[in-house]
Design a protein around this motif. Structure first.
Motif, PDB file in Angstrom:
ATOM      1  N   GLY A 111      -4.579   3.426  -9.748  1.00  0.00           N
ATOM      2  CA  GLY A 111      -4.514   4.303  -8.587  1.00  0.00           C
ATOM      3  C   GLY A 111      -5.796   5.074  -8.342  1.00  0.00           C
ATOM      4  O   GLY A 111      -6.596   5.298  -9.263  1.00  0.00           O
ATOM      5  N   HIS A 112      -5.981   5.492  -7.103  1.00  0.00           N
ATOM      6  CA  HIS A 112      -7.135   6.290  -6.687  1.00  0.00           C
ATOM      7  C   HIS A 112      -6.639   7.652  -6.222  1.00  0.00           C
ATOM      8  O   HIS A 112      -5.689   7.725  -5.444  1.00  0.00           O
ATOM      9  CB  HIS A 112      -7.890   5.605  -5.548  1.00  0.00           C
ATOM     10  CG  HIS A 112      -8.216   4.162  -5.816  1.00  0.00           C
ATOM     11  ND1 HIS A 112      -9.347   3.762  -6.502  1.00  0.00           N
ATOM     12  CD2 HIS A 112      -7.542   3.031  -5.510  1.00  0.00           C
ATOM     13  CE1 HIS A 112      -9.360   2.447  -6.586  1.00  0.00           C
ATOM     14  NE2 HIS A 112      -8.270   1.967  -5.999  1.00  0.00           N
ATOM     15  N   VAL A 113      -7.288   8.733  -6.659  1.00  0.00           N
ATOM     16  CA  VAL A 113      -6.877  10.080  -6.281  1.00  0.00           C
ATOM     17  C   VAL A 113      -8.017  10.760  -5.526  1.00  0.00           C
ATOM     18  O   VAL A 113      -9.170  10.725  -5.966  1.00  0.00           O
ATOM     19  CB  VAL A 113      -6.477  10.923  -7.513  1.00  0.00           C
ATOM     20  CG1 VAL A 113      -5.932  12.280  -7.060  1.00  0.00           C
ATOM     21  CG2 VAL A 113      -5.436  10.192  -8.349  1.00  0.00           C
TER      22      VAL A 113
ATOM     23  N   LEU B  71       0.846  -1.195   0.000  1.00  0.00           N
ATOM     24  CA  LEU B  71       0.000   0.000   0.000  1.00  0.00           C
ATOM     25  C   LEU B  71       0.880   1.243   0.000  1.00  0.00           C
ATOM     26  O   LEU B  71       1.694   1.443   0.907  1.00  0.00           O
ATOM     27  CB  LEU B  71      -0.931   0.003   1.212  1.00  0.00           C
ATOM     28  CG  LEU B  71      -1.829   1.236   1.395  1.00  0.00           C
ATOM     29  CD1 LEU B  71      -2.708   1.466   0.172  1.00  0.00           C
ATOM     30  CD2 LEU B  71      -2.682   1.094   2.642  1.00  0.00           C
ATOM     31  N   VAL B  72       0.705   2.074  -1.020  1.00  0.00           N
ATOM     32  CA  VAL B  72       1.508   3.281  -1.202  1.00  0.00           C
ATOM     33  C   VAL B  72       0.581   4.483  -1.276  1.00  0.00           C
ATOM     34  O   VAL B  72      -0.458   4.436  -1.939  1.00  0.00           O
ATOM     35  CB  VAL B  72       2.348   3.187  -2.496  1.00  0.00           C
ATOM     36  CG1 VAL B  72       3.011   4.522  -2.818  1.00  0.00           C
ATOM     37  CG2 VAL B  72       3.384   2.080  -2.380  1.00  0.00           C
TER      38      VAL B  72
ATOM     39  N   GLU C 139      -1.254  -1.365  -4.158  1.00  0.00           N
ATOM     40  CA  GLU C 139      -2.441  -0.509  -4.061  1.00  0.00           C
ATOM     41  C   GLU C 139      -1.951   0.931  -3.901  1.00  0.00           C
ATOM     42  O   GLU C 139      -1.109   1.216  -3.049  1.00  0.00           O
ATOM     43  CB  GLU C 139      -3.295  -0.922  -2.865  1.00  0.00           C
ATOM     44  CG  GLU C 139      -4.557  -0.081  -2.705  1.00  0.00           C
ATOM     45  CD  GLU C 139      -5.387  -0.482  -1.490  1.00  0.00           C
ATOM     46  OE1 GLU C 139      -6.325   0.267  -1.143  1.00  0.00           O
ATOM     47  OE2 GLU C 139      -5.082  -1.534  -0.873  1.00  0.00           O
ATOM     48  N   LEU C 140      -2.472   1.814  -4.746  1.00  0.00           N
ATOM     49  CA  LEU C 140      -1.957   3.185  -4.788  1.00  0.00           C
ATOM     50  C   LEU C 140      -3.077   4.184  -4.553  1.00  0.00           C
ATOM     51  O   LEU C 140      -4.122   4.128  -5.200  1.00  0.00           O
ATOM     52  CB  LEU C 140      -1.298   3.458  -6.148  1.00  0.00           C
ATOM     53  CG  LEU C 140      -0.892   4.909  -6.444  1.00  0.00           C
ATOM     54  CD1 LEU C 140       0.183   5.381  -5.468  1.00  0.00           C
ATOM     55  CD2 LEU C 140      -0.409   5.044  -7.890  1.00  0.00           C
ATOM     56  N   HIS C 141      -2.821   5.098  -3.612  1.00  0.00           N
ATOM     57  CA  HIS C 141      -3.719   6.224  -3.370  1.00  0.00           C
ATOM     58  C   HIS C 141      -2.897   7.508  -3.424  1.00  0.00           C
ATOM     59  O   HIS C 141      -1.723   7.524  -3.026  1.00  0.00           O
ATOM     60  CB  HIS C 141      -4.405   6.102  -2.014  1.00  0.00           C
ATOM     61  CG  HIS C 141      -5.387   4.975  -1.935  1.00  0.00           C
ATOM     62  ND1 HIS C 141      -6.748   5.153  -2.072  1.00  0.00           N
ATOM     63  CD2 HIS C 141      -5.194   3.647  -1.742  1.00  0.00           C
ATOM     64  CE1 HIS C 141      -7.355   3.985  -1.955  1.00  0.00           C
ATOM     65  NE2 HIS C 141      -6.436   3.051  -1.761  1.00  0.00           N
ATOM     66  N   ALA C 142      -3.516   8.581  -3.908  1.00  0.00           N
ATOM     67  CA  ALA C 142      -2.865   9.881  -3.959  1.00  0.00           C
ATOM     68  C   ALA C 142      -3.881  10.933  -3.539  1.00  0.00           C
ATOM     69  O   ALA C 142      -5.094  10.718  -3.648  1.00  0.00           O
ATOM     70  CB  ALA C 142      -2.340  10.172  -5.369  1.00  0.00           C
TER      71      ALA C 142
END
Length: 257
Positions: free
Chosen positions: A139-141, A93-94, A116-119
């Motif tokens: 990714g999710h922003v 998870l990043v 798993e990427l969130h920004a």
């Protein structure tokens, strides 16, 4: 093409572009027709950052979409990505906080094999741009102020928390090059009276979001680094400084034990 190239170089050079040949090559390779070339040259001569003129920037081997009004990723920030990858190759998870274009998150996702990427960013223009750049990695922003933008389900689970926070002291923003000062959002540049306001907020709250052994990485300046490390320590993290003399990059790394 050589006459066109020479003409573009001459115009760019007369406008004060130090790397006129390189910029001309990039403009000609990006433009799709002569009208595009003319428009892009005019925008560059008017002082727009080259990356805003092109619509993209190279970052850590990726072509990152960059829209007008969005912070342009700096090459020195590639050092932050390298440090994160070296620390947590098995990260699942990043999170890319203060993500701007999403360049750091995209580079981490590409280097780590699809975590798993969130920004998140407070600027709607940055959020729109970041969504384009992290989409290939699933990714999710999120839009909002620092951790308030993140889903609560991420709390205590983050392996890598990269936060490219603003760190220019308020009184020094006016000393920045015109390309940054006039064409990038103030919220991405101004770090408060000593440049560390946002860093302190992130360091104080990060331990509640990091997984055990998770790492927070924030870029800062050489002058600010000692106080930045202290802020990490006060927040409950084990802090240290990583430096790249080649890239003039200083990255504070904090680990949740």
């Amino acid at each position: 093409m050589p006459p066109v190239f020479d003409s573009v170089v001459a115009v760019l050079r007369s406008a004060g572009c130090v790397f006129a040949e390189d910029e001309a090559e990039l403009i000609l390779s990006t433009a799709s027709n002569p009208d595009d070339i003319a428009t892009m040259v005019d925008r560059r001569v008017a002082g727009l950052p080259l990356e805003h003129v092109l619509g993209w920037a190279w970052f850590h081997g990726l072509r990152i979409a960059v829209e007008p009004g969005v912070f342009v990723p700096r090459r020195r920030t590639e050092f932050l990505v390298d440090q994160a990858v070296a620390l947590a190759r098995d990260a699942s998870l990043v999170v890319d906080l203060c993500c701007g274009s999403g360049a750091v998150g995209a580079a981490l996702a590409a280097s780590l094999g699809g975590p798993e990427l969130h920004a998140a960013d407070i600027d709607p223009a940055a959020v729109r741009c970041a969504r384009r750049n992290v989409a290939p990695f699933g990714g999710h922003v999120h839009e909002g102020d620092l951790f308030a933008a993140l889903p609560d389900s991420l709390r205590g689970r983050i392996d890598i928390l990269a936060a490219n926070v603003p760190y220019v002291p308020t009184d020094e923003v006016g000393l920045l090059p015109a390309e940054a000062r006039e064409h990038e959002p103030l919220v991405a540049l101004d770090g408060g009276w000593d440049g560390l306001d946002v860093l302190r907020r992130v360091a104080a709250e990060a331990p509640r979001w990091l997984a055990p052994g998770g790492c927070l990485l924030i870029e800062t300046s050489e002058r600010q680094a000692p106080r930045a490390v202290e802020a990490f320590t006060r927040g409950g993290l084990t802090g240290r400084l990583a430096v790249s003399d080649e890239l003039y990059a200083n990255v504070v790394i904090g680990t949740r034990e």
